[in-house]
Motif scaffolding. Sequence first.
Motif, mmCIF file in Angstrom:
data_model
loop_
_atom_site.group_PDB
_atom_site.id
_atom_site.type_symbol
_atom_site.label_atom_id
_atom_site.label_comp_id
_atom_site.label_asym_id
_atom_site.label_seq_id
_atom_site.Cartn_x
_atom_site.Cartn_y
_atom_site.Cartn_z
ATOM 1 N N LEU A 275 21.461 -32.535 -0.084
ATOM 2 C CA LEU A 275 21.116 -33.345 -1.326
ATOM 3 C C LEU A 275 20.903 -34.594 -0.748
ATOM 4 N N LEU A 276 19.709 -35.483 -1.117
ATOM 5 C CA LEU A 276 19.720 -36.947 -0.797
ATOM 6 C C LEU A 276 19.236 -37.659 -1.897
ATOM 7 N N ALA A 277 19.829 -38.763 -2.114
ATOM 8 C CA ALA A 277 19.660 -39.761 -3.268
ATOM 9 C C ALA A 277 18.426 -40.605 -3.157
ATOM 10 N N ALA A 278 17.647 -40.978 -3.830
ATOM 11 C CA ALA A 278 16.421 -41.831 -3.691
ATOM 12 C C ALA A 278 16.286 -42.819 -4.969
ATOM 13 N N ARG A 279 15.574 -43.900 -4.554
ATOM 14 C CA ARG A 279 15.207 -44.936 -5.552
ATOM 15 C C ARG A 279 13.788 -44.716 -5.715
ATOM 16 N N VAL A 280 13.225 -44.651 -7.057
ATOM 17 C CA VAL A 280 11.808 -44.640 -7.151
ATOM 18 C C VAL A 280 11.318 -46.096 -7.628
ATOM 19 N N PHE A 281 10.194 -46.311 -6.698
ATOM 20 C CA PHE A 281 9.344 -47.657 -6.793
ATOM 21 C C PHE A 281 8.746 -47.684 -7.994
ATOM 22 N N GLY A 282 9.033 -48.726 -8.665
ATOM 23 C CA GLY A 282 8.254 -49.139 -10.076
ATOM 24 C C GLY A 282 7.429 -50.046 -9.839
ATOM 25 N N ASP A 283 6.623 -50.882 -10.875
ATOM 26 C CA ASP A 283 5.819 -51.727 -10.819
ATOM 27 C C ASP A 283 6.238 -53.023 -9.967
ATOM 28 N N ASP A 284 7.531 -53.357 -10.424
ATOM 29 C CA ASP A 284 7.963 -54.535 -9.611
ATOM 30 C C ASP A 284 9.307 -54.452 -8.733
ATOM 31 N N ARG A 285 9.818 -53.183 -8.982
ATOM 32 C CA ARG A 285 11.384 -53.230 -8.332
ATOM 33 C C ARG A 285 11.484 -51.589 -8.347
ATOM 34 N N LEU A 286 12.867 -51.333 -7.392
ATOM 35 C CA LEU A 286 13.086 -50.234 -7.148
ATOM 36 C C LEU A 286 14.104 -49.960 -8.472
ATOM 37 N N GLY A 287 14.034 -48.307 -8.485
ATOM 38 C CA GLY A 287 14.938 -47.734 -9.652
ATOM 39 C C GLY A 287 16.295 -47.684 -9.502
ATOM 40 N N PRO A 288 17.139 -47.275 -10.277
ATOM 41 C CA PRO A 288 18.777 -47.404 -9.858
ATOM 42 C C PRO A 288 19.151 -46.417 -8.653
#
Length: 268
Positions: free
Chosen positions: A90-103
Amino acid sequence: MDSAQADAYLARIGAARPAEPTVAALRGLQVAHLRAVPFENLSIALGEDIVLTEQALYDKIVGARRGGFCYEANGAFAGLLAALGYDVALLAARVFGDDRLGPPYDHLALRVRAADDPDPLLADVGFGRHAHHPLRYDDRADQPDPEGVFRIAEAPAGDLDVLHDGTPVYRLEQRPRELADFEATSWFQQTSPRSHFSRSLTCSRLTGDGGRVTLGGDKLIRTAPGGTRTEEQLPRERILPAYREHFGIELDRVPPPPPHAEAEQTDR
């Protein structure tokens, strides 16, 4: 997950048990999962507990024939793959938003090793509109897929960026995690006004022809394989039948607006 549970899971997604945990079998299992198990966040609006244990996820997706968001869909799929003999992380990721990465722990994806190939694969059945097939984890070239062109690129601090048609989708950490590690961000996704999951309803799955059907609140969206999109506003009396017809989901009431509802509906 024991053998009987794995067989029930395979029946849920309409897939045969593979003779060996091969790359080709993984491709088939991922597509079958995307077609059968919707990406959905209805539990948030319905006030249902989202419990991140393998048994709870199995009970929801197989027993109750529901779907889920990334932690649920990929968490359950990981259990199935492990039961079939795959090596799964299991790998953790941060989703790209409009102006920043998610938590941190914004998304859960899977690194999978098959018996017939030493090279790992990135499997993901919990991101809505995403790759139909597993991606080659160590390949940095473009990877064509029915959903578009994907690429895995090096990122800062040893992370990896997953791109779809040139646009960064999420930043992947490479350290394996446990399902319990995602509990805090799962709670954030369910409760925070900054989470799109607490602002809009979605239920979406891949169709047999490679298109997609999505029910966002009372809006039924059909997307053809070539990208042609049609939208239909459903009257209230047609919403529950639509969940049954398009997603196999039986609900006893129409999901109300989520805690921080907004007008926009989404398939991610």
